[in-house]
Scaffold this motif. Structure first.
Motif, PDB file in Angstrom:
ATOM      1  N   TRP A 110       1.198  -1.006   0.309  1.00 41.79           N
ATOM      2  CA  TRP A 110      -0.602   0.303  -0.255  1.00 41.79           C
ATOM      3  C   TRP A 110       0.755   1.242   0.481  1.00 41.79           C
ATOM      4  O   TRP A 110       0.605   2.162  -0.374  1.00 41.79           O
ATOM      5  CB  TRP A 110      -0.811  -0.089   1.398  1.00 41.79           C
ATOM      6  N   GLU A 111       1.889   1.353   1.249  1.00 44.19           N
ATOM      7  CA  GLU A 111       3.067   2.563   1.167  1.00 44.19           C
ATOM      8  C   GLU A 111       3.029   2.514  -0.655  1.00 44.19           C
ATOM      9  O   GLU A 111       3.960   4.108  -0.819  1.00 44.19           O
ATOM     10  CB  GLU A 111       3.340   2.087   2.079  1.00 44.19           C
TER      11      GLU A 111
ATOM     12  N   VAL B 270       1.140   4.598  -2.848  1.00 51.61           N
ATOM     13  CA  VAL B 270       0.847   5.782  -2.784  1.00 51.61           C
ATOM     14  C   VAL B 270       1.657   6.795  -2.889  1.00 51.61           C
ATOM     15  O   VAL B 270       1.680   8.010  -3.265  1.00 51.61           O
ATOM     16  CB  VAL B 270      -0.481   6.039  -1.624  1.00 51.61           C
TER      17      VAL B 270
ATOM     18  N   SER C  98       3.876   8.816   5.048  1.00 47.95           N
ATOM     19  CA  SER C  98       2.923   7.564   5.911  1.00 47.95           C
ATOM     20  C   SER C  98       3.470   7.537   7.183  1.00 47.95           C
ATOM     21  O   SER C  98       4.769   6.889   7.085  1.00 47.95           O
ATOM     22  CB  SER C  98       3.139   6.117   4.630  1.00 47.95           C
TER      23      SER C  98
ATOM     24  N   PHE D 266      -1.693   7.376   5.811  1.00 49.16           N
ATOM     25  CA  PHE D 266      -1.168   8.700   4.764  1.00 49.16           C
ATOM     26  C   PHE D 266      -1.895  10.080   4.616  1.00 49.16           C
ATOM     27  O   PHE D 266      -2.669  10.349   4.723  1.00 49.16           O
ATOM     28  CB  PHE D 266      -0.984   7.917   3.528  1.00 49.16           C
TER      29      PHE D 266
ATOM     30  N   THR E  34      -4.473  12.315  -5.455  1.00 45.28           N
ATOM     31  CA  THR E  34      -3.783  11.599  -5.533  1.00 45.28           C
ATOM     32  C   THR E  34      -4.469  10.162  -5.263  1.00 45.28           C
ATOM     33  O   THR E  34      -3.936   8.773  -4.905  1.00 45.28           O
ATOM     34  CB  THR E  34      -2.735  12.130  -4.865  1.00 45.28           C
ATOM     35  N   LEU E  35      -5.133  10.567  -3.943  1.00 49.97           N
ATOM     36  CA  LEU E  35      -5.981   9.753  -2.942  1.00 49.97           C
ATOM     37  C   LEU E  35      -6.652   7.918  -4.079  1.00 49.97           C
ATOM     38  O   LEU E  35      -6.386   6.785  -3.564  1.00 49.97           O
ATOM     39  CB  LEU E  35      -6.399   9.496  -1.875  1.00 49.97           C
TER      40      LEU E  35
ATOM     41  N   ALA F  56      -3.866   6.177  -6.297  1.00 52.34           N
ATOM     42  CA  ALA F  56      -3.321   4.995  -5.150  1.00 52.34           C
ATOM     43  C   ALA F  56      -4.309   4.030  -5.319  1.00 52.34           C
ATOM     44  O   ALA F  56      -3.830   2.904  -4.924  1.00 52.34           O
ATOM     45  CB  ALA F  56      -3.176   6.812  -3.824  1.00 52.34           C
ATOM     46  N   LEU F  57      -5.582   4.519  -4.887  1.00 59.27           N
ATOM     47  CA  LEU F  57      -6.397   3.274  -4.548  1.00 59.27           C
ATOM     48  C   LEU F  57      -6.655   2.889  -5.507  1.00 59.27           C
ATOM     49  O   LEU F  57      -6.832   1.173  -5.299  1.00 59.27           O
ATOM     50  CB  LEU F  57      -7.952   3.966  -3.986  1.00 59.27           C
TER      51      LEU F  57
ATOM     52  N   GLY G 201      -4.217   3.380   6.383  1.00 59.26           N
ATOM     53  CA  GLY G 201      -4.188   2.465   5.385  1.00 59.26           C
ATOM     54  C   GLY G 201      -4.201   1.223   6.028  1.00 59.26           C
ATOM     55  O   GLY G 201      -4.936   0.834   5.043  1.00 59.26           O
TER      56      GLY G 201
END
Length: 313
Positions: free
Chosen positions: A70-71, A74, A151, A172, A197-198, A201-202, A304
């Motif tokens: 995940w990190e 993102v 993060s 995050f 951005t969010l 990332a998802l 997260g």
């Protein structure tokens, strides 16, 4: 002082004298010695027992590899104008309570005049304000924006009724700081930058798409609904056509925290309850830090652990 334990301690030790008469360095010296002596009296069995019982120190429920994925997702989604930082585990005492209007007991205070980071957006806000201060010294009319992200694992001591809420969790965070440019340009452009951005990332992280709902409110009642429609919803739905965008004029949560535009981002997993993943909005923190009413700031945070949990499900 309504807490009966505090009232008893006050009667016996005069806590007010410690807080009012002792300087912070002197108080730090005193507390360091108290904790040194307390630690010297502990046995290994007592330390193990606390490790087993304390809700603060138990390991997270998420798998470290999934959190790392995940990190990576993102951080890879960050546009070039947003700088990622690795924060210290601690921050100056009062980092949240002094400007954000939250109770100091929402953070775990530490000796040496520090506190464990309970909300990294506040720490990023400090760093962004520091950078804006430098820019304004160089040019009092500077409009250069500062965009920061991190993060970070938070620690919060308050109790929750929801068993899914845990004392420490990954967040995050992003913070944008700059000068007022008229027509709410800074606010809307920063809001779209954070949300874009969010959502990217998802989209990149989940192997199966999960429906998302975005709600946007405007607390001061500036009648910017049409601008929200044109500058936020339409801009995002061009890239994320399945995103459900709604106005939320009835929202009251966070009215004393956010100063203008604010949002919630919800996940709508099949056969599960709606889950809030992220929130954010305008805050007046940089105005307070820099004593400058022309400064603007927008923050956001996304959980997260929740994102990784949905992937696991």
């Amino acid at each position: 002082m309504n807490d009966p334990v505090l009232q008893r301690i006050e009667r016996e030790l005069k806590v007010s004298l410690l807080s009012e008469k002792l300087s912070l360095p002197d108080l730090t010296t005193l507390l360091l010695e108290v904790y040194r002596q307390k630690a010297a009296r502990r046995t290994p069995a007592q330390v193990l027992q606390e490790h087993q019982q304390s809700r603060f120190v138990r390991p997270a429920r998420v798998h470290p590899l999934e959190m790392l994925k995940w990190e990576m997702a993102v951080m890879s989604a960050l546009p070039e104008q947003i700088e990622a930082l690795v924060l210290s585990p601690v921050a100056p005492l009062g980092s949240c309570s002094v400007v954000a209007g939250v109770d100091q007991n929402w953070s775990v205070a530490a000796v040496r005049g520090l506190e464990v980071v309970s909300d990294a957006t506040n720490v990023l806000a400090l760093e962004a304000s520091s950078r804006r201060k430098t820019l304004l010294k160089q040019n009092p009319k500077s409009r250069e924006r500062v965009h920061l992200a991190c993060s970070h694992r938070m620690l919060r001591p308050q109790f929750y009724q929801n068993s899914n809420q845990i004392p420490h969790f990954n967040l995050f965070c992003m913070v944008s700081a700059g000068a007022d440019q008229g027509n709410s340009d800074f606010e809307f452009e920063s809001l779209v930058l954070h949300l874009n951005t969010l959502l990217t990332a998802l989209q990149n992280f989940w192997t199966q798409a999960i429906p998302l709902k975005l709600t946007v409110s405007d607390f001061p009642g500036k009648n910017r609904n049409q601008q929200i429609e044109d500058r936020v919803f339409q801009a995002l739905q061009q890239q994320f056509p399945d995103l459900d965008c709604q106005h939320d004029p009835e929202r009251t949560h966070g009215q004393n925290y956010y100063s203008g535009l604010c949002f919630h981002l919800y996940a709508l997993p099949t056969d599960q309850e709606i889950l809030c993943l992220a929130d954010g909005g305008e805050v007046n923190w940089s105005q307070k830090f820099l004593s400058n009413r022309k400064e603007r700031m927008l923050i956001s945070g996304l959980g997260g652990d929740r994102v990784v949990g949905l992937q696991a499900d």
